[in-house]
Design a protein around this motif. Sequence first.
Motif, short mmCIF file in Angstrom:
data_model
loop_
_atom_site.label_atom_id
_atom_site.label_comp_id
_atom_site.label_asym_id
_atom_site.label_seq_id
_atom_site.Cartn_x
_atom_site.Cartn_y
_atom_site.Cartn_z
N UNK A 220 0.81 -1.22 0.00
CA UNK A 220 0.00 0.00 0.00
C UNK A 220 0.84 1.27 0.00
N UNK A 221 2.15 1.14 0.13
CA UNK A 221 3.00 2.32 0.07
C UNK A 221 3.91 2.44 1.27
N UNK A 222 4.77 3.47 1.27
CA UNK A 222 5.75 3.63 2.35
C UNK A 222 5.12 4.13 3.64
N UNK A 223 5.91 4.07 4.72
CA UNK A 223 5.49 4.57 6.02
C UNK A 223 5.53 6.10 6.02
N UNK A 224 4.88 6.68 7.03
CA UNK A 224 4.89 8.13 7.18
C UNK A 224 6.28 8.63 7.53
N UNK A 225 6.61 9.81 7.05
CA UNK A 225 7.87 10.50 7.35
C UNK A 225 7.54 11.95 7.71
N UNK A 226 8.52 12.74 8.14
CA UNK A 226 8.22 14.16 8.38
C UNK A 226 7.78 14.91 7.12
N UNK A 227 8.06 14.35 5.96
CA UNK A 227 7.70 15.03 4.71
C UNK A 227 6.43 14.51 4.06
N UNK A 228 6.08 13.27 4.35
CA UNK A 228 4.93 12.65 3.68
C UNK A 228 4.11 11.81 4.64
N UNK A 229 2.79 11.79 4.38
CA UNK A 229 1.92 10.94 5.16
C UNK A 229 1.91 9.53 4.61
N UNK A 230 0.95 8.74 5.07
CA UNK A 230 0.84 7.36 4.64
C UNK A 230 -0.63 6.98 4.63
#
Length: 382
Positions: A220-230
């Motif tokens: 389903x996609x990558x984990x959340x980071x400070x730059x992007x949600x999930x």
Amino acid sequence: MKQSSLRALRARLISALAVSILLSACASFPDDAPIAGLRLIGEQRIALKQAFQGTTVGGLSGIDYDAASNTWVMESDDRSEINPARFYRATLSYDSAAFSAVTFNSVHFFTQPDGSRYPNLAHAKLDRGEQVADIETIRVDPQDGSLWYGSEGNRKVGLHPFVRHADRDGRYLSTLPTPAMFHVSMEDIGSRNNMSFEALSFSSDGKSLWLGMEAALYQDGPLATPDNGSVVRITRLDRAGTVLGQYAYPIEPVASRPAPGREADNGVSEILAVNDHRVLVLERAGVADADGLYTNHVRLYEMETDGATDIRDIPALAGATYVPARKRLLLDLGKAGLARVDNIEGISWGPRLANGRRSLVMISDDNFNPQQVTQILAFEVL
């Protein structure tokens, strides 16, 4: 009427009253009375590694209110390393003015299908089907007061996450079938390690369950980071495990940046049904500083499933077209006036206050770590 008939009638009436009380405890808010916010009543803390009836209290990652007995169940996510997998029953003393005390009443151990307690990884007979329980969520059944709980499994040794049904004392009754997409794998597909069945809630009518993932499946996609949600999947199932609906819940980016070389994450730590189409969602982020100490950012959102795509038949969300669930912020715990916000992982409706409003309780998992605290927070629902 014969004495035996009177006793039978009395037993039926008591049983019906208990079910009515339990259903009332998790009853939905009317659509014309949306939740405007939460007011903090107070906080209580439990001492680090407090001893109780031969066990060590800690790792309290799930909580729920048992209206029939006016007690609370709190499960520990101890993987049977300190004591066997267990939950506690406790009394919380609060009203609209103050939260005055937490009193532990009893401890109960979860059992496997064969009646034995869950082992730790060092002693588990994995080739014989034994599970190592990593229990992260617990709910009281509004129909009969039995218990349902979710475990994250262990991807490293091939243990799938699971949801199980137990009696009031933790004795195994059954396992709820859950979709195969949540199984662990040696490939980059399915549940990530320690990021699966983190959240569970009965629907407001008590006829079905909502099951929430902590983080995105690999596909389903990558984990959340400070730059992007999930994005995570939140699924509604009936009591036989049939999927009634599944929705994509958008996770916020991590609220701050970790120190160089340190970790940060954000995920769903618990859910709680409001009505047939709205669910409260706790997002909990942990951000490590240079010394490895974590700052927790905890926010409570309301998810709206009306208008969202039912994604049960979408095998991978990455690159797919769908409409995610809508969400609105109800509470940022960093602005609630607390001295600190720890690793909040549990949330439950509580009894109604004297003014007729609902109460809500949250609990933190201290990981048996002296740098953390177990805090229990009581709120008035506005």
